[in-house]
Design a protein around this motif. Structure first.
Motif, mmCIF file in Angstrom:
data_model
loop_
_atom_site.group_PDB
_atom_site.id
_atom_site.type_symbol
_atom_site.label_atom_id
_atom_site.label_comp_id
_atom_site.label_asym_id
_atom_site.label_seq_id
_atom_site.Cartn_x
_atom_site.Cartn_y
_atom_site.Cartn_z
ATOM 1 N N ALA A 97 23.694 12.280 -32.424
ATOM 2 C CA ALA A 97 23.502 11.229 -31.424
ATOM 3 C C ALA A 97 22.074 11.269 -30.903
ATOM 4 C CB ALA A 97 24.490 11.405 -30.270
ATOM 5 N N SER A 98 21.633 10.130 -30.379
ATOM 6 C CA SER A 98 20.358 10.026 -29.677
ATOM 7 C C SER A 98 20.644 9.715 -28.221
ATOM 8 C CB SER A 98 19.481 8.926 -30.285
ATOM 9 O OG SER A 98 19.122 9.231 -31.616
ATOM 10 N N ALA A 99 19.707 10.061 -27.364
ATOM 11 C CA ALA A 99 19.921 9.796 -25.940
ATOM 12 C C ALA A 99 18.590 9.615 -25.234
ATOM 13 C CB ALA A 99 20.693 10.939 -25.293
ATOM 14 N N VAL A 100 18.611 8.772 -24.208
ATOM 15 C CA VAL A 100 17.517 8.720 -23.249
ATOM 16 C C VAL A 100 18.049 9.240 -21.924
ATOM 17 C CG1 VAL A 100 16.254 6.836 -24.354
ATOM 18 C CG2 VAL A 100 18.011 6.300 -22.674
ATOM 19 N N VAL A 101 17.195 9.936 -21.191
ATOM 20 C CA VAL A 101 17.564 10.582 -19.941
ATOM 21 C C VAL A 101 16.692 10.019 -18.826
ATOM 22 C CG1 VAL A 101 17.615 12.798 -18.723
ATOM 23 C CG2 VAL A 101 18.292 12.684 -21.133
ATOM 24 N N PHE A 102 17.306 9.764 -17.664
ATOM 25 C CA PHE A 102 16.555 9.164 -16.562
ATOM 26 C C PHE A 102 17.116 9.640 -15.234
ATOM 27 C CE2 PHE A 102 19.988 6.426 -17.917
ATOM 28 C CZ PHE A 102 20.626 6.080 -16.734
ATOM 29 N N ARG A 103 16.259 9.658 -14.222
ATOM 30 C CA ARG A 103 16.702 9.980 -12.861
ATOM 31 C C ARG A 103 16.549 8.796 -11.928
ATOM 32 N NH1 ARG A 103 16.191 16.206 -10.987
ATOM 33 N NH2 ARG A 103 17.062 17.091 -12.882
ATOM 34 N N GLN A 104 15.761 7.819 -12.333
ATOM 35 C CA GLN A 104 15.520 6.656 -11.486
ATOM 36 C C GLN A 104 16.232 5.451 -12.068
ATOM 37 O OE1 GLN A 104 13.894 7.037 -8.598
ATOM 38 N NE2 GLN A 104 13.602 9.194 -9.125
ATOM 39 N N MET A 105 17.021 4.753 -11.239
ATOM 40 C CA MET A 105 17.726 3.549 -11.665
ATOM 41 C C MET A 105 16.944 2.310 -11.240
ATOM 42 S SD MET A 105 20.799 3.939 -13.155
ATOM 43 C CE MET A 105 21.800 2.542 -12.618
ATOM 44 N N PRO A 106 16.878 1.279 -12.111
ATOM 45 C CA PRO A 106 16.281 0.018 -11.663
ATOM 46 C C PRO A 106 17.169 -0.650 -10.619
ATOM 47 C CG PRO A 106 17.339 -0.268 -13.796
ATOM 48 C CD PRO A 106 17.390 1.205 -13.480
ATOM 49 N N GLN A 107 16.622 -1.618 -9.910
ATOM 50 C CA GLN A 107 17.412 -2.348 -8.924
ATOM 51 C C GLN A 107 18.408 -3.246 -9.631
ATOM 52 O OE1 GLN A 107 17.334 -2.003 -5.552
ATOM 53 N NE2 GLN A 107 15.985 -0.272 -5.988
ATOM 54 N N ILE A 108 19.693 -2.971 -9.423
ATOM 55 C CA ILE A 108 20.762 -3.758 -10.033
ATOM 56 C C ILE A 108 21.538 -4.427 -8.909
ATOM 57 C CG2 ILE A 108 22.866 -3.663 -11.444
ATOM 58 C CD1 ILE A 108 21.653 -1.312 -12.925
ATOM 59 N N GLN A 109 21.776 -5.720 -9.037
ATOM 60 C CA GLN A 109 22.315 -6.507 -7.935
ATOM 61 C C GLN A 109 23.831 -6.461 -7.818
ATOM 62 O OE1 GLN A 109 20.263 -7.932 -5.705
ATOM 63 N NE2 GLN A 109 18.640 -6.962 -6.904
ATOM 64 N N SER A 110 24.460 -5.501 -8.448
ATOM 65 C CA SER A 110 25.920 -5.403 -8.369
ATOM 66 C C SER A 110 26.310 -3.934 -8.418
ATOM 67 C CB SER A 110 26.581 -6.167 -9.531
ATOM 68 O OG SER A 110 26.156 -5.635 -10.766
ATOM 69 N N THR A 111 27.572 -3.664 -8.114
ATOM 70 C CA THR A 111 28.082 -2.304 -8.180
ATOM 71 C C THR A 111 28.067 -1.823 -9.624
ATOM 72 O OG1 THR A 111 29.515 -2.742 -6.295
ATOM 73 C CG2 THR A 111 30.040 -0.839 -7.654
ATOM 74 N N VAL A 112 27.628 -0.602 -9.836
ATOM 75 C CA VAL A 112 27.529 -0.089 -11.198
ATOM 76 C C VAL A 112 28.333 1.194 -11.324
ATOM 77 C CG1 VAL A 112 25.261 -1.109 -11.588
ATOM 78 C CG2 VAL A 112 25.420 1.200 -10.656
ATOM 79 N N GLU A 113 28.780 1.468 -12.524
ATOM 80 C CA GLU A 113 29.482 2.694 -12.829
ATOM 81 C C GLU A 113 29.260 2.998 -14.304
ATOM 82 O OE1 GLU A 113 31.532 -0.866 -13.338
ATOM 83 O OE2 GLU A 113 31.604 0.065 -11.356
ATOM 84 N N SER A 114 29.561 4.217 -14.697
ATOM 85 C CA SER A 114 29.426 4.604 -16.098
ATOM 86 C C SER A 114 30.425 3.816 -16.947
ATOM 87 C CB SER A 114 29.682 6.106 -16.248
ATOM 88 O OG SER A 114 28.805 6.856 -15.436
ATOM 89 N N PHE A 115 30.082 3.585 -18.198
ATOM 90 C CA PHE A 115 30.990 2.862 -19.093
ATOM 91 C C PHE A 115 30.568 3.084 -20.534
ATOM 92 C CE2 PHE A 115 27.511 0.000 -18.211
ATOM 93 C CZ PHE A 115 27.298 -0.705 -19.379
ATOM 94 N N VAL A 116 31.361 2.560 -21.464
ATOM 95 C CA VAL A 116 31.112 2.707 -22.900
ATOM 96 C C VAL A 116 31.120 1.340 -23.552
ATOM 97 C CG1 VAL A 116 32.118 3.545 -25.078
ATOM 98 C CG2 VAL A 116 31.989 5.069 -23.081
ATOM 99 N N VAL A 117 30.180 1.131 -24.462
ATOM 100 C CA VAL A 117 30.142 -0.090 -25.279
ATOM 101 C C VAL A 117 30.547 0.302 -26.698
ATOM 102 C CG1 VAL A 117 28.698 -1.936 -26.216
ATOM 103 C CG2 VAL A 117 28.294 -1.092 -23.888
ATOM 104 N N SER A 118 31.628 -0.281 -27.190
ATOM 105 C CA SER A 118 32.149 0.078 -28.511
ATOM 106 C C SER A 118 32.059 -1.093 -29.484
ATOM 107 C CB SER A 118 33.616 0.523 -28.415
ATOM 108 O OG SER A 118 33.733 1.687 -27.628
ATOM 109 N N GLY A 119 31.625 -0.797 -30.704
ATOM 110 C CA GLY A 119 31.681 -1.766 -31.783
ATOM 111 C C GLY A 119 30.778 -2.968 -31.631
ATOM 112 N N ASP A 120 29.717 -2.877 -30.864
ATOM 113 C CA ASP A 120 28.781 -3.989 -30.690
ATOM 114 C C ASP A 120 27.519 -3.668 -31.486
ATOM 115 O OD1 ASP A 120 26.905 -5.872 -29.825
ATOM 116 O OD2 ASP A 120 27.815 -6.025 -27.828
ATOM 117 N N SER A 121 27.481 -4.138 -32.735
ATOM 118 C CA SER A 121 26.373 -3.786 -33.628
ATOM 119 C C SER A 121 25.036 -4.327 -33.131
ATOM 120 C CB SER A 121 26.647 -4.298 -35.042
ATOM 121 O OG SER A 121 26.829 -5.709 -35.043
ATOM 122 N N LYS A 122 25.060 -5.505 -32.477
ATOM 123 C CA LYS A 122 23.810 -6.066 -31.960
ATOM 124 C C LYS A 122 23.260 -5.216 -30.817
ATOM 125 C CE LYS A 122 24.691 -10.886 -33.262
ATOM 126 N NZ LYS A 122 24.868 -12.280 -32.759
#
Length: 279
Positions: A97-122
């Motif tokens: 696997a590859s990964a990017v690591v970050f401590r600073q989040m951009p400003q997002i205008q909605s509630t956010v939580e961890s999640f998974v994206v499956s099977g989206d080749s694009k």
């Protein structure tokens, strides 16, 4: 009390051996062999001090993110936020696997939580493009961190735009809210009534929704969260068992020991001894 675990700044020497590069609060690792436990310890829960976006190139990873279980396959992407409760249960021998690591989040205008994206080749192809651009920036001398930050912000915002393309059912949306609250409060809040009150439903209605959506009772979810938090404290701190019990909101250490034995078949003392024996 700070629990330093899955913290790239602490584990830097191990990560560098796997090709990890970093600048400030940002880092990248490409095509790492996930079977190597230099990166993490299988079967042990962590609190992530860094956020990360992980893309699986081959093999499988069985993970739990904020109490939700996922089997990640080739082409899947996991978005794990800072302070998430993460457990890597198993990885296949060929997993990379590859990964990017970050401590600073951009400003997002909605509630956010961890999640998974499956099977989206694009989406997977877009992440690959971002990683190539970020990797190229790390190869520059000197490294222009400002440019890297903009790439990270664009990548994170791109991933969160996908979160809103797949609407959830009413019970699914409620379950998501419950698990998010449980991941935040589960260390000290053990009452079904507490979660029902915070989510503005009756305990009975909450029980129906949660069991119908997940197959588990609300209490089973609460105990699951509490056990994860207990293991994090036993693994990543040197707190006496009595202080672990107090931190987790147990009235006495004996109540905590009884709970832990019921859930795992061993006492907290035995669990911690096993961990030290395997490290």
């Amino acid at each position: 009390m700070e629990i330093r675990n899955l913290d790239t700044k602490v584990a830097l020497n191990n990560l560098v051996r796997h090709g990890y590069r970093h600048s400030g609060d940002y880092g990248i690792i490409l095509n790492a062999n996930m079977i190597d436990e230099d990166l993490f310890k299988l079967g042990r829960p962590y609190r992530t001090l860094d956020g990360r976006i992980i893309m699986v190139h081959r093999g499988t990873m069985e993970v739990e993110i904020d109490l939700v279980q996922y089997m990640l396959h080739k082409g899947d992407i996991a978005i794990v936020l800072p302070e998430a409760l993460l457990l890597v249960e198993d990885v296949s021998s060929d997993c990379a696997a590859s990964a990017v690591v970050f401590r600073q989040m951009p400003q997002i205008q909605s509630t956010v939580e961890s999640f998974v994206v499956s099977g989206d080749s694009k989406a997977f192809a877009r992440v690959n493009q971002y990683l190539t651009m970020i990797s190229d920036q790390f190869d520059r001398t000197p490294v222009f961190t400002d440019i890297i930050v903009h790439f990270y912000d664009a990548l994170i915002l791109d991933m969160f735009s996908l979160r809103h393309e797949a609407p959830l059912s009413r019970s699914g949306a409620f379950m998501q809210r419950f698990l998010k609250l449980l991941a935040k409060e589960g260390r000290t809040k053990h009452s079904v009534n507490f979660y029902a009150d915070r989510l503005c439903v009756s305990p009975n209605h909450m029980s129906t929704l949660v069991r119908g959506e997940s197959g588990l009772t609300v209490l089973q979810w609460i105990n699951r969260a509490l056990l994860r938090e207990a293991k994090v404290l036993l693994h990543h701190t040197s707190l006496p068992i009595s202080e672990v019990a107090d931190t987790l909101g147990f009235a006495t250490p004996s109540f905590f020991i009884r709970f832990f034995r019921q859930q795992t078949g061993c006492t907290p003392f035995q669990y911690r001894k096993q961990l030290h024996g395997n490290d």
